[in-house]
Design a protein around this motif. Sequence first.
Motif, PDB file in Angstrom:
ATOM      1  N   GLN A 199       0.871  -1.269  -0.107  1.00 48.79           N
ATOM      2  CA  GLN A 199       0.625   0.064  -0.153  1.00 48.79           C
ATOM      3  C   GLN A 199       0.829   0.774   0.035  1.00 48.79           C
ATOM      4  N   ALA A 200       0.601   1.866  -0.515  1.00 46.83           N
ATOM      5  CA  ALA A 200       1.909   3.041  -1.053  1.00 46.83           C
ATOM      6  C   ALA A 200       0.851   4.009  -1.026  1.00 46.83           C
ATOM      7  N   PRO A 201       1.409   5.887  -0.142  1.00 45.68           N
ATOM      8  CA  PRO A 201       0.518   6.652   0.917  1.00 45.68           C
ATOM      9  C   PRO A 201      -0.652   6.971  -0.329  1.00 45.68           C
ATOM     10  N   GLY A 202      -1.797   6.783  -0.137  1.00 42.89           N
ATOM     11  CA  GLY A 202      -2.939   7.465  -0.750  1.00 42.89           C
ATOM     12  C   GLY A 202      -3.644   6.539  -1.830  1.00 42.89           C
ATOM     13  N   GLU A 203      -2.830   5.547  -2.303  1.00 44.02           N
ATOM     14  CA  GLU A 203      -3.449   4.304  -2.652  1.00 44.02           C
ATOM     15  C   GLU A 203      -4.382   2.945  -1.839  1.00 44.02           C
ATOM     16  N   ASN A 222      13.596  -7.447  -6.834  1.00 46.51           N
ATOM     17  CA  ASN A 222      14.554  -7.396  -7.677  1.00 46.51           C
ATOM     18  C   ASN A 222      14.960  -5.948  -8.287  1.00 46.51           C
ATOM     19  N   SER A 223      15.539  -5.820  -9.631  1.00 48.39           N
ATOM     20  CA  SER A 223      15.397  -3.709 -10.235  1.00 48.39           C
ATOM     21  C   SER A 223      14.200  -3.331  -9.875  1.00 48.39           C
ATOM     22  N   LEU A 224      14.443  -2.872  -8.234  1.00 51.56           N
ATOM     23  CA  LEU A 224      13.406  -2.238  -7.704  1.00 51.56           C
ATOM     24  C   LEU A 224      13.510  -0.321  -8.354  1.00 51.56           C
ATOM     25  N   LYS A 225      11.463  -0.779  -8.609  1.00 47.50           N
ATOM     26  CA  LYS A 225      11.614   0.986  -9.133  1.00 47.50           C
ATOM     27  C   LYS A 225      11.445   1.687  -7.948  1.00 47.50           C
ATOM     28  N   PRO A 226      10.914   3.096  -8.142  1.00 45.26           N
ATOM     29  CA  PRO A 226      10.254   4.044  -7.113  1.00 45.26           C
ATOM     30  C   PRO A 226       8.444   3.833  -7.055  1.00 45.26           C
ATOM     31  N   GLU A 227       8.214   3.331  -8.199  1.00 45.97           N
ATOM     32  CA  GLU A 227       7.424   3.523  -7.417  1.00 45.97           C
ATOM     33  C   GLU A 227       6.686   1.687  -7.129  1.00 45.97           C
TER      34      GLU A 227
END
Length: 120
Positions: free
Chosen positions: A39-43, A84-89
């Motif tokens: 869960q991301a902020p606001g999502e 792996n290959s983590l992204k900002p999202e």
Amino acid sequence: QVQLVESGGGLVQPGGSLRLSCAASGITFSTYAMRWYRQAPGEERELVAGISSAGSNTNYADSVKGRFTISRDNAKNTVYLQMNSLKPEDTAVYFCNAAKGTAWGIDQYWGQGTQVTVSS
């Protein structure tokens, strides 16, 4: 008392890797399907990956396919999420979930969550 305790979160740079763990107690771990949500902020909370009770079947959200791997060790009552290959999202609080169907409905439990932050 049922407990799901996540660990392994933290701050990582884009392209990096983390391995989350979720240790379960108070349940017959090998009878529960296990899932990771985030869960991301606001999502809203979203399903990331799932694994069947015996570990023979897995499923992934399209956004993480090919980058994340879910696994479990029933002898250690632990489920893992290799990222792996983590992204900002991918930044979010990651939650462990244990669930199984019973004659009375779905029996499920949640961990408290672990923060994953992907940033340079």
